[in-house]
Each structure stands twice: as C-alpha cells, then as structure tokens.
Write a protein that holds these residues in place. Structure first.
Motif, PDB file in Angstrom:
ATOM      1  N   ASP A  20       0.837  -1.205   0.000  1.00  0.00           N
ATOM      2  CA  ASP A  20       0.000   0.000   0.000  1.00  0.00           C
ATOM      3  C   ASP A  20       0.871   1.254   0.000  1.00  0.00           C
ATOM      4  O   ASP A  20       0.595   2.225  -0.732  1.00  0.00           O
ATOM      5  CB  ASP A  20      -0.922   0.004   1.220  1.00  0.00           C
ATOM      6  CG  ASP A  20      -1.999  -1.061   1.143  1.00  0.00           C
ATOM      7  OD1 ASP A  20      -2.348  -1.449   0.008  1.00  0.00           O
ATOM      8  OD2 ASP A  20      -2.470  -1.515   2.196  1.00  0.00           O
ATOM      9  N   PHE A  57       0.063  -4.299  -8.008  1.00  0.00           N
ATOM     10  CA  PHE A  57      -1.282  -4.853  -8.166  1.00  0.00           C
ATOM     11  C   PHE A  57      -1.238  -6.370  -8.346  1.00  0.00           C
ATOM     12  O   PHE A  57      -2.092  -7.092  -7.822  1.00  0.00           O
ATOM     13  CB  PHE A  57      -2.000  -4.194  -9.346  1.00  0.00           C
ATOM     14  CG  PHE A  57      -2.590  -2.846  -9.030  1.00  0.00           C
ATOM     15  CD1 PHE A  57      -3.459  -2.678  -7.953  1.00  0.00           C
ATOM     16  CD2 PHE A  57      -2.289  -1.735  -9.804  1.00  0.00           C
ATOM     17  CE1 PHE A  57      -4.006  -1.435  -7.659  1.00  0.00           C
ATOM     18  CE2 PHE A  57      -2.831  -0.490  -9.520  1.00  0.00           C
ATOM     19  CZ  PHE A  57      -3.694  -0.340  -8.442  1.00  0.00           C
ATOM     20  N   HIS A  58      -0.238  -6.849  -9.073  1.00  0.00           N
ATOM     21  CA  HIS A  58      -0.101  -8.293  -9.286  1.00  0.00           C
ATOM     22  C   HIS A  58       0.140  -8.985  -7.941  1.00  0.00           C
ATOM     23  O   HIS A  58      -0.477 -10.010  -7.640  1.00  0.00           O
ATOM     24  CB  HIS A  58       1.049  -8.576 -10.251  1.00  0.00           C
ATOM     25  CG  HIS A  58       1.026  -9.967 -10.804  1.00  0.00           C
ATOM     26  ND1 HIS A  58       1.924 -10.421 -11.747  1.00  0.00           N
ATOM     27  CD2 HIS A  58       0.230 -11.033 -10.532  1.00  0.00           C
ATOM     28  CE1 HIS A  58       1.660 -11.675 -12.053  1.00  0.00           C
ATOM     29  NE2 HIS A  58       0.643 -12.076 -11.320  1.00  0.00           N
ATOM     30  N   GLN A  60      -0.759  -7.960  -5.096  1.00  0.00           N
ATOM     31  CA  GLN A  60      -1.965  -7.835  -4.289  1.00  0.00           C
ATOM     32  C   GLN A  60      -3.083  -8.736  -4.796  1.00  0.00           C
ATOM     33  O   GLN A  60      -4.134  -8.846  -4.146  1.00  0.00           O
ATOM     34  CB  GLN A  60      -2.448  -6.378  -4.270  1.00  0.00           C
ATOM     35  CG  GLN A  60      -1.563  -5.436  -3.477  1.00  0.00           C
ATOM     36  CD  GLN A  60      -2.067  -4.002  -3.522  1.00  0.00           C
ATOM     37  OE1 GLN A  60      -2.653  -3.557  -4.507  1.00  0.00           O
ATOM     38  NE2 GLN A  60      -1.821  -3.260  -2.440  1.00  0.00           N
ATOM     39  N   GLY A  61      -2.866  -9.364  -5.946  1.00  0.00           N
ATOM     40  CA  GLY A  61      -3.889 -10.231  -6.517  1.00  0.00           C
ATOM     41  C   GLY A  61      -4.904  -9.511  -7.367  1.00  0.00           C
ATOM     42  O   GLY A  61      -5.894 -10.122  -7.808  1.00  0.00           O
ATOM     43  N   ASP A  62      -4.701  -8.219  -7.619  1.00  0.00           N
ATOM     44  CA  ASP A  62      -5.609  -7.433  -8.465  1.00  0.00           C
ATOM     45  C   ASP A  62      -5.121  -7.557  -9.910  1.00  0.00           C
ATOM     46  O   ASP A  62      -4.423  -6.685 -10.432  1.00  0.00           O
ATOM     47  CB  ASP A  62      -5.614  -5.974  -8.005  1.00  0.00           C
ATOM     48  CG  ASP A  62      -6.657  -5.129  -8.735  1.00  0.00           C
ATOM     49  OD1 ASP A  62      -7.187  -5.591  -9.763  1.00  0.00           O
ATOM     50  OD2 ASP A  62      -6.922  -4.002  -8.273  1.00  0.00           O
ATOM     51  N   LEU A  63      -5.501  -8.652 -10.567  1.00  0.00           N
ATOM     52  CA  LEU A  63      -4.950  -8.961 -11.883  1.00  0.00           C
ATOM     53  C   LEU A  63      -5.451  -8.013 -12.966  1.00  0.00           C
ATOM     54  O   LEU A  63      -4.717  -7.726 -13.925  1.00  0.00           O
ATOM     55  CB  LEU A  63      -5.280 -10.408 -12.248  1.00  0.00           C
ATOM     56  CG  LEU A  63      -4.756 -11.468 -11.270  1.00  0.00           C
ATOM     57  CD1 LEU A  63      -5.062 -12.869 -11.788  1.00  0.00           C
ATOM     58  CD2 LEU A  63      -3.266 -11.295 -11.032  1.00  0.00           C
ATOM     59  N   ASP A  64      -6.684  -7.519 -12.838  1.00  0.00           N
ATOM     60  CA  ASP A  64      -7.216  -6.599 -13.854  1.00  0.00           C
ATOM     61  C   ASP A  64      -6.409  -5.299 -13.884  1.00  0.00           C
ATOM     62  O   ASP A  64      -6.025  -4.808 -14.956  1.00  0.00           O
ATOM     63  CB  ASP A  64      -8.697  -6.296 -13.585  1.00  0.00           C
ATOM     64  CG  ASP A  64      -9.588  -7.505 -13.854  1.00  0.00           C
ATOM     65  OD1 ASP A  64      -9.171  -8.382 -14.640  1.00  0.00           O
ATOM     66  OD2 ASP A  64     -10.688  -7.567 -13.275  1.00  0.00           O
ATOM     67  N   ASN A  65      -6.161  -4.736 -12.712  1.00  0.00           N
ATOM     68  CA  ASN A  65      -5.354  -3.510 -12.668  1.00  0.00           C
ATOM     69  C   ASN A  65      -3.900  -3.788 -13.026  1.00  0.00           C
ATOM     70  O   ASN A  65      -3.225  -2.938 -13.607  1.00  0.00           O
ATOM     71  CB  ASN A  65      -5.434  -2.871 -11.278  1.00  0.00           C
ATOM     72  CG  ASN A  65      -6.574  -1.868 -11.160  1.00  0.00           C
ATOM     73  OD1 ASN A  65      -6.853  -1.116 -12.087  1.00  0.00           O
ATOM     74  ND2 ASN A  65      -7.250  -1.884 -10.021  1.00  0.00           N
ATOM     75  N   GLN A 110      -4.263 -15.662 -14.797  1.00  0.00           N
ATOM     76  CA  GLN A 110      -5.695 -15.578 -15.111  1.00  0.00           C
ATOM     77  C   GLN A 110      -6.198 -16.823 -15.828  1.00  0.00           C
ATOM     78  O   GLN A 110      -7.398 -16.963 -16.058  1.00  0.00           O
ATOM     79  CB  GLN A 110      -5.984 -14.347 -15.967  1.00  0.00           C
ATOM     80  CG  GLN A 110      -5.874 -13.025 -15.223  1.00  0.00           C
ATOM     81  CD  GLN A 110      -6.180 -11.829 -16.113  1.00  0.00           C
ATOM     82  OE1 GLN A 110      -5.840 -11.824 -17.292  1.00  0.00           O
ATOM     83  NE2 GLN A 110      -6.815 -10.821 -15.550  1.00  0.00           N
TER      84      GLN A 110
END
Length: 273
Positions: A20, A57-58, A60-65, A110
């Motif tokens: 963060d 982001f990767h 953090q597991g936020d693959l779309d971002n 993904q």
C-alpha cells in the motif's frame, strides 16, 4: 521530492512488503510527471513507474489492474522506441521486453495460457533483438530471466499445445543457460526436471533418469547448505514423484520402492534411506 525519488522509495517499499505504501509513492511519481510533463525528461521513464504499479497490483492479486498498468507501460515503451527510430538496444526496448514478460505472467495467472504464450514469445523475441544489437555481455540476471522465459514457453507448449518437441527445445535452452549462470541453483535443478519430464513422455527413460539424478544432486547440495525443512520436502518430492516413477516404468519395482520410503537425515543433512 522529484518523481524519481518517489519511484525509488516505492521500489524499496515493494521489496519490504509494504505494498500500500509503495503504491502511494508510485502514484505520486506519476502525478508529478503528468503535471510537469516530465514523462520523457526524468531519469526514470513513466513507463517504468507504470510497470512498478503493475507489479504491486499483481502481488496484491488485483490482476485486472495489473494488466491495465502493464499495458500502459508497454504502450509508452513502444512509443518511446519508435521515437528513438526503433532502436532495439534502447532502454525503452528493455522496458518493452519486461512489460511483455509481466503481461504474460498475469495472463498465465488468469488462466489465459494461449495469450500468455504469445506475450512470453514477444518478450523472448525482444530480448533476443536487444542481445544481437548490443556489444555488451548480457548480465547473469538477464540470462537467468531469459532461461525463465524459455521454461515458461516450454511449459505451455507441453501442457496446452502438446508440442513435445517444441517444449524440449526451450527446456534444453533454459538448462544450458542455467548450467552456465547458476549450476548449483534451484533454477538449474528445475531445468533438469523439465527436460526429464519431456524425455519421460518421449519414452526416453534412461535420459529422463539421468536428468532427474542431476536435479536430485543439486537439490541435495541446496539442502545441505540451507538446512531448511521446505527444501527437504522439495527434495523428497523429487525422489518420490520423479525418479520413483521412471524406475517403475522401467519395471524396476525394487528401485522404485526405495524412493517412496520415509526419509531420514544424518547429522550433515544428507538424505538416507
């Protein structure tokens, strides 16, 4: 602070696990560059910061971002490379190659293996172009990254496309690199295992067994040096799932059985069975 300083702080926070905090620093760097139109003037290009945000982001597991920012990095890197008259040895070309690799990794996570293969191949092609046009010797870390690309491409060819010959070609290139760059590393052991897996499928059991024993020898060295339980478990799996299976396929049931017994360690952390 300038954008480069925020970017550097963000990279440090990423390495320490403060995702963060690192994201906040990278976003400050982007804001400064956009406000002052410094995307081409700062020592750290904007595409590099976008790539760093994609990394966060990767993780953090936020693959779309992660995909979104890594695509932004790729687009800017390609634009910069065109401005530099398609110089494949430029820093923008390097960022483009990293971006292709990063995008492929997210697509793989993904489950889009076909898309991942396309981007892994683009990353490898970009890296090879830079190497051909550069008089400098490729640093070991970049050679290791090339080996990772070959392993990733080989794995998808084997598991998805059922292209055994293509997979073997890439696995052998990765093995050649890892033997040269880090012969006693987990990466080298993995490469020996990868080649063995293909040889096993091709019914070359002797070749598979030879490569598996080489992998096992490296893992034993790692275990002795690290004395970590997780390394011991990896080593046990190497015995059980790989060598034991090949020996069983060779109708050596006695030899296969010896590789599925409970494991013990002597005072020097050598496996005994």
């Amino acid at each position: 602070l300038c954008a480069t300083s925020y970017n550097s702080i963000g990279s440090l926070l990423t390495r320490t696990g403060d995702l963060d905090g690192s994201l906040q620093q990278f976003e400050k760097a982007v804001a400064i560059r956009n406000r002052m139109d410094m995307s081409r003037g700062d020592s750290i290009p904007l595409e590099a910061t976008y790539s760093n945000i994609g990394v966060v982001f990767h993780q953090q597991g936020d693959l779309d971002n992660a995909i979104q920012y890594r695509m932004k990095a790729l687009i800017l890197a390609r634009e910069t490379q065109q401005e530099e008259e398609n110089d494949s040895s430029s820093s923008a070309s390097g960022v483009a190659g990293v971006s292709y690799h990063n995008i492929a990794s997210v697509l793989q996570d993904q489950g889009d293996l076909t898309g991942a293969l396309e981007f892994f191949q683009k990353a490898l092609s970009t890296r090879n172009e830079r190497r051909l046009l550069s008089d400098d010797v490729m640093p070991p870390v970049e050679e290791a990254e090339a080996a990772t690309l070959h392993n990733s491409i080989g794995w998808i060819m084997k598991e998805v496309d059922d292209d055994i010959d293509g997979a073997l070609k890439h696995f052998e290139i990765a093995l050649s690199i890892n033997k040269r760059v880090s012969p006693c590393s987990l990466a080298a052991a993995t490469s020996f295992n990868n080649v063995a897996s293909v040889l096993h499928e091709m019914s070359d059991l002797d070749g598979a067994l030879t490569h598996l024993r080489r992998a096992l020898a490296i893992r034993e060295q790692i275990l002795v040096a690290s004395r970590k339980e997780e390394d011991a478990m990896t080593l046990a799996k190497s015995y059980d799932n790989n060598i034991g299976t090949v020996l069983k396929d060779q109708n050596d049931s006695v030899g296969a059985l010896s590789f599925v017994r409970p494991w013990r360690y002597n005072r020097n952390w050598r496996l005994i069975h």
